[in-house]
Design an enzyme around this catalytic site. Structure first.
Site, mmCIF file in Angstrom:
data_model
loop_
_atom_site.group_PDB
_atom_site.id
_atom_site.type_symbol
_atom_site.label_atom_id
_atom_site.label_comp_id
_atom_site.label_asym_id
_atom_site.label_seq_id
_atom_site.Cartn_x
_atom_site.Cartn_y
_atom_site.Cartn_z
ATOM 1 C CB SER A 143 -0.874 -0.008 1.257
ATOM 2 O OG SER A 143 -1.497 1.235 1.497
ATOM 3 C CE1 TYR A 156 -5.485 -1.907 4.040
ATOM 4 C CE2 TYR A 156 -4.194 0.104 3.822
ATOM 5 C CZ TYR A 156 -4.795 -1.003 3.258
ATOM 6 O OH TYR A 156 -4.689 -1.222 1.890
#
Length: 251
Positions: A143, A156
């Protein structure tokens, strides 16, 4: 001369393959010649139909990767149904949003278990198979938050930072066995996981203002990167995190 990007004869496992990035990667691998086992809690019927329409084999493997219970079965079913395992793409993931001061243990554990713990143990199960045959490709989905902190997504961010480190560690250990371990870091891609950001007029405008390409990415934008990292073209690429971000990190 055979293309270095040709995946004919290869068997791939893609997790979270029913929609979004996972579906796009699964279809791209099939278009390059691979047969694909599509893993997820929800049966990836549409993805399988698209792959079969390309003339490739595809199978559904039902598995809830919020725990590691199904990990070995995923590998075993792929080998049984498709005759081998050459490629693993760890795409399945979840996200929970809240201010750090309000974040719950439940939301922390749910994200870490799915996004990091299950990824490691699926890499381990696939890695044992790949080590035994002396070759394999593993691609983890990282990410932008592998590089940055983000806001309101502490578990996350921690999980995707962990994916970056895990990718490098596995590359260090397994390169000698003929296994390439790399990652793709998607930028801001229009998927179910980013619906809340797209719907927030302030955050959406700020995101678009920073992206040199001036738009959200599409899931299909990840397909070429995945084919590259899963092919012979990337045989000397190890422990790399490839950003596909419209220029976000360069800004």
């Amino acid at each position: 001369m055979t293309s270095p990007f040709d995946l004919s004869g290869k068997v791939a496992v893609v997790t979270g393959a029913n929609t979004g990035i996972g579906q796009a990667i699964a279809v791209a691998l099939a278009a390059a010649g691979a047969d694909v086992a599509c893993v997820g809690r929800t049966p990836a019927e549409d993805t399988v139909a698209q792959i079969r329409a390309l003339g490739r084999r595809a199978e559904i493997i039902s598995a809830d990767l919020s725990t590691i219970e199904p990990v070995q079965r995923v590998v075993d079913e792929a080998v049984e149904k498709l005759g081998g395992l050459d490629i693993l793409v760890n795409n399945a993931g979840i996200i929970r949003r809240a201010d750090a001061v309000d974040f719950t243990e439940e939301d922390w554990d749910a994200v870490i278990d799915t996004n990091l713990k299950s990824v490691f143990f699926l890499c381990q199960a696939a890695g044992k198979h790949m080590i035994a045959k002396g070759s394999g490709k593993i691609v983890n989905i990282a990410s932008m938050l592998t590089f940055q902190g983000g806001i309101r997504v502490p578990s996350y961010t921690a999980s995707k930072s962990g994916i970056g480190g895990l990718t490098k560690l596995l590359a260090n250990e397994w390169a000698k066995h003929g296994i390439n371990v790399n990652a793709i870091a998607p930028g801001y891609i229009a998927t179910n996981n980013t619906t809340a950001l797209q719907a927030d007029p302030v955050r959406n405008a700020a995101i678009l203002d920073r992206i040199p390409a001036g738009k959200w990415g599409d899931a299909s934008d990840l397909g070429g990167a995945a084919v590259f990292l899963c092919s012979h073209a990337a045989d000397y690429v190890q422990g790399h995190i490839l950003a596909v971000d419209g220029g976000w990190l360069a800004r």
